[in-house]
Design a protein around this motif. Structure first.
Motif, short mmCIF file in Angstrom:
data_model
loop_
_atom_site.label_atom_id
_atom_site.label_comp_id
_atom_site.label_asym_id
_atom_site.label_seq_id
_atom_site.Cartn_x
_atom_site.Cartn_y
_atom_site.Cartn_z
N LEU A 11 0.81 -1.21 0.00
CA LEU A 11 0.00 0.00 0.00
C LEU A 11 0.85 1.27 0.00
CD1 LEU A 11 -3.01 -0.87 2.35
CD2 LEU A 11 -3.05 -0.48 -0.12
N THR A 12 2.15 1.14 0.14
CA THR A 12 3.02 2.32 0.03
C THR A 12 3.16 2.78 -1.42
OG1 THR A 12 5.04 0.99 -0.12
CG2 THR A 12 4.32 1.65 2.08
N PHE A 13 2.84 1.90 -2.37
CA PHE A 13 2.92 2.32 -3.77
C PHE A 13 1.72 1.86 -4.61
CE2 PHE A 13 5.48 -1.55 -3.32
CZ PHE A 13 4.98 -2.37 -4.33
N LEU A 14 0.80 1.10 -4.04
CA LEU A 14 -0.44 0.74 -4.72
C LEU A 14 -1.61 1.43 -4.03
CD1 LEU A 14 -0.07 -3.14 -5.23
CD2 LEU A 14 0.45 -1.33 -6.88
N SER A 15 -2.68 1.66 -4.80
CA SER A 15 -3.90 2.19 -4.19
C SER A 15 -4.68 1.06 -3.56
CB SER A 15 -4.75 2.88 -5.26
OG SER A 15 -5.23 1.93 -6.19
N PRO A 16 -5.53 1.36 -2.57
CA PRO A 16 -6.33 0.30 -1.94
C PRO A 16 -7.17 -0.49 -2.95
CG PRO A 16 -6.42 2.29 -0.62
CD PRO A 16 -5.72 2.66 -1.89
N SER A 17 -7.61 0.15 -4.03
CA SER A 17 -8.43 -0.55 -5.02
C SER A 17 -7.63 -1.55 -5.84
CB SER A 17 -9.09 0.47 -5.95
OG SER A 17 -8.12 1.19 -6.69
N GLU A 18 -6.32 -1.55 -5.71
CA GLU A 18 -5.49 -2.51 -6.43
C GLU A 18 -5.21 -3.77 -5.60
OE1 GLU A 18 -2.62 -0.24 -9.43
OE2 GLU A 18 -2.61 0.69 -7.45
N ILE A 19 -5.78 -3.83 -4.41
CA ILE A 19 -5.71 -5.03 -3.58
C ILE A 19 -7.16 -5.39 -3.23
CG2 ILE A 19 -4.80 -6.12 -1.50
CD1 ILE A 19 -2.61 -4.02 -1.45
N PRO A 20 -7.76 -6.34 -3.94
CA PRO A 20 -9.19 -6.62 -3.74
C PRO A 20 -9.52 -7.02 -2.31
CG PRO A 20 -8.15 -8.32 -5.09
CD PRO A 20 -7.15 -7.22 -4.94
N ALA A 21 -10.60 -6.44 -1.80
CA ALA A 21 -11.02 -6.76 -0.43
C ALA A 21 -11.47 -8.21 -0.33
CB ALA A 21 -12.14 -5.81 -0.01
N ASP A 22 -12.17 -8.68 -1.35
CA ASP A 22 -12.61 -10.07 -1.39
C ASP A 22 -11.62 -10.86 -2.24
OD1 ASP A 22 -13.87 -12.48 -1.38
OD2 ASP A 22 -15.64 -11.83 -2.51
N GLN A 23 -10.75 -11.59 -1.60
CA GLN A 23 -9.69 -12.31 -2.30
C GLN A 23 -10.16 -13.69 -2.80
OE1 GLN A 23 -5.67 -11.70 -1.55
NE2 GLN A 23 -6.46 -9.65 -2.00
N ALA A 24 -11.22 -14.20 -2.23
CA ALA A 24 -11.64 -15.58 -2.48
C ALA A 24 -11.83 -15.93 -3.96
CB ALA A 24 -12.90 -15.90 -1.68
N PRO A 25 -12.45 -15.06 -4.78
CA PRO A 25 -12.69 -15.46 -6.17
C PRO A 25 -11.42 -15.74 -6.96
CG PRO A 25 -14.05 -13.57 -5.58
CD PRO A 25 -13.07 -13.76 -4.47
N PHE A 26 -10.28 -15.24 -6.49
CA PHE A 26 -9.03 -15.39 -7.23
C PHE A 26 -8.20 -16.58 -6.76
CE2 PHE A 26 -10.28 -10.96 -6.79
CZ PHE A 26 -10.38 -10.56 -8.11
N LEU A 27 -8.64 -17.22 -5.69
CA LEU A 27 -7.81 -18.25 -5.05
C LEU A 27 -8.14 -19.67 -5.50
CD1 LEU A 27 -7.76 -16.83 -1.40
CD2 LEU A 27 -6.15 -16.40 -3.27
N LEU A 28 -9.36 -19.88 -5.98
CA LEU A 28 -9.79 -21.22 -6.37
C LEU A 28 -9.70 -21.36 -7.88
CD1 LEU A 28 -11.06 -23.90 -5.34
CD2 LEU A 28 -13.30 -22.87 -5.76
N ASP A 29 -9.10 -22.44 -8.35
CA ASP A 29 -8.97 -22.62 -9.79
C ASP A 29 -10.31 -23.01 -10.42
OD1 ASP A 29 -9.01 -25.47 -9.17
OD2 ASP A 29 -8.07 -25.78 -11.11
N GLN A 30 -10.38 -22.94 -11.74
CA GLN A 30 -11.63 -23.11 -12.46
C GLN A 30 -12.26 -24.47 -12.22
OE1 GLN A 30 -12.00 -25.09 -15.53
NE2 GLN A 30 -13.97 -24.32 -16.22
N ARG A 31 -11.46 -25.50 -12.05
CA ARG A 31 -12.00 -26.85 -11.84
C ARG A 31 -12.21 -27.16 -10.36
NH1 ARG A 31 -9.41 -31.69 -14.74
NH2 ARG A 31 -11.52 -32.46 -14.41
N LYS A 32 -11.97 -26.17 -9.50
CA LYS A 32 -12.14 -26.33 -8.05
C LYS A 32 -11.27 -27.46 -7.50
CE LYS A 32 -16.86 -24.48 -7.95
NZ LYS A 32 -16.79 -23.94 -9.31
#
Length: 458
Positions: A11-32
């Motif tokens: 956050l010292t060089f990124l804006s808060p909107s560049e770190i998604p608050a809800d991380q879950a959708p990005f953590l699970l692969d398409q085939r689960k």
């Protein structure tokens, strides 16, 4: 570094909107099947911020896993630690150049949006995938995607004119101007096409555009065997030349489940089926008649020609819904393989016989791009959840043995990722793998980019 500390420092060089608050959708692969752990997802809004992230990670020895639309099937965009760098917010069409027939885009552009942007200026971008509404062009390039139109237009490698890449040291290599000829030493873009994010992060690309098809003729043909389908392919290629755009093979069982799922009556009854499409960049009222005459003269009377756009869409729906219709069969072990076209029939016969002998209860869903020799060869056991993967190594051993016996490959379109890296040695020699390791070590000496993917572990 703990993710909380990592979050604070970024956050010292990124804006808060560049770190998604809800991380879950990005953590699970398409085939689960794979889940990212001990990592932080970031979504930089600029190439400059991609560079800042990479330099920060290089300094602090933090792994980076690039991620696009997260539609992959081989666990290529999941992380065990560090940062998942999702490029979805790099999603601008930078330029359309009609004189050179090119479009320059950010790597996070959704494939369908590129197709639409091209169509709006009366041009055609030919990459066509089932996931085109959500997959991103950076991932398509990183896996050298193929799809339905390879016969006429080639794979992603053939459609890329230039790339912009952030290297593991944070520097940029950029060759986006649309040069149609350039023989100044090594063509470096080809290192990164198909590299699955292990050598650099693709942030931009210049892609080829084409004249849109003005005439389309589509036919569904029932054939008695794969040998008959291969013979038909040879005849069509010789007769219609570059007009042949797609040539899809579909087994009877694959058609049955797709027809039931799609609520569309099967066009033909046969052991195997072909969906072929001819396109012409000029308006030709006779193309459909020529195709009908050709099929009749060569005794392929068990055929249906689309007489309207709706009929054409119905035929393609039957092909495209095979994947969705499989879900009713339960969990499966997929194989994205390719063999020389002349050997497809032998592969299917020999491999299927051995699998059915060992697993009599197995169901096989076989379909794919016969025109380029690649198949989706999917195996189903009566197991309704991921417990089926306890059989994966045994099944893969049989399938890949037959693939290699026919001089084929274990990854035609989807890449290697996490899923297949321990099989790479079966299709690449020790010298080839050593060369790949040397290239990786030169560009990424600390092994931070997409670690534990593509190359087999030592």
């Amino acid at each position: 570094m703990p993710t909380s500390t990592l979050h604070t420092q970024l956050l010292t060089f990124l804006s808060p909107s560049e770190i998604p608050a809800d991380q879950a959708p990005f953590l699970l692969d398409q085939r689960k099947r794979y889940v990212s752990q001990n990592c932080l997802v970031v979504q930089p809004k600029s190439v400059e911020n991609v560079q800042k992230i990479v330099r920060f990670c290089a300094t602090n020895r933090i792994p980076i896993t690039p991620q696009g639309g997260n539609t992959g099937t081989v666990g290529g965009s999941v992380a065990q630690s560090g940062i998942v760098l999702n490029v979805s917010k790099l999603n601008q069409i930078r330029n359309i150049n009609l004189a050179d027939n090119t479009i320059t885009v950010d790597s996070g552009c959704i494939l369908q949006n590129i197709q639409t942007a091209a169509a709006e200026v009366n041009r055609f971008f030919p990459l066509s995938l089932a996931s085109q509404g959500s997959c991103q062009i950076g991932g398509n390039i990183a896996t050298n995607a193929g799809g339905l139109n390879v016969l006429r237009y080639g794979t992603m490698r053939d459609l890329v004119m230039g790339l912009e890449i952030v290297l593991p040291n944070g520097e940029i290599v950029s060759h986006l101007p649309p040069l149609h000829k350039n023989t100044t030493a090594y063509e470096l873009k080809h290192l990164f096409i198909g590299s699955e994010g292990t050598l650099g992060i693709i942030t931009g690309a210049t892609l080829k555009l084409f004249a849109p098809p003005q005439t389309i003729a589509t036919a569904w043909i029932g054939v008695a065997s794969i040998q008959a389908a291969v013979q038909l392919l040879s005849l069509v290629k010789n007769h219609f030349a570059e007009r042949l755009c797609s040539f899809e093979l579909i087994s009877e069982f694959a058609l049955q489940i797709s027809a039931q799922h799609s609520r569309i009556t099967p066009p033909t009854q046969s052991a195997w089926h072909i969906l072929l499409e001819l396109t012409d960049s000029l308006k030709r009222d006779d193309l459909g008649d020529l195709l009908a005459e050709f099929l009749y003269q060569n005794h392929y009377e068990n055929s249906v020609l689309a007489q309207s756009e709706q009929e054409r869409q119905d035929l393609w729906t039957l092909r495209e819904n095979i994947s969705a219709s499989q879900r009713a069969l339960g969990a499966n072990i997929k194989h994205d393989i390719a063999v020389p076209i002349v050997h497809v029939a032998d592969f299917v016969a020999n491999c299927s016989a051995e699998l059915m002998q060992k697993y009599p209860e197995m169901q096989l869903v076989i379909f794919g791009h016969l025109g380029d020799g690649s198949l989706h060869y999917n195996t189903f056991l009566p197991v309704k959840n991921n417990d089926v993967y306890q059989y994966e190594d045994a099944i893969n051993t049989i399938v890949y043995h037959h693939v290699i016996a026919q001089n084929g490959t274990i990854a035609a379109e989807h890449g290697i990722g996490s899923l297949k890296k321990h099989w790479l040695h079966t299709v690449r020699t020790p010298d080839e793998i050593a060369l790949m390791r040397a290239i990786k070590a030169q560009l990424d000496p600390h092994g931070l980019f997409n670690p534990n993917k593509l190359l087999p572990s030592d």
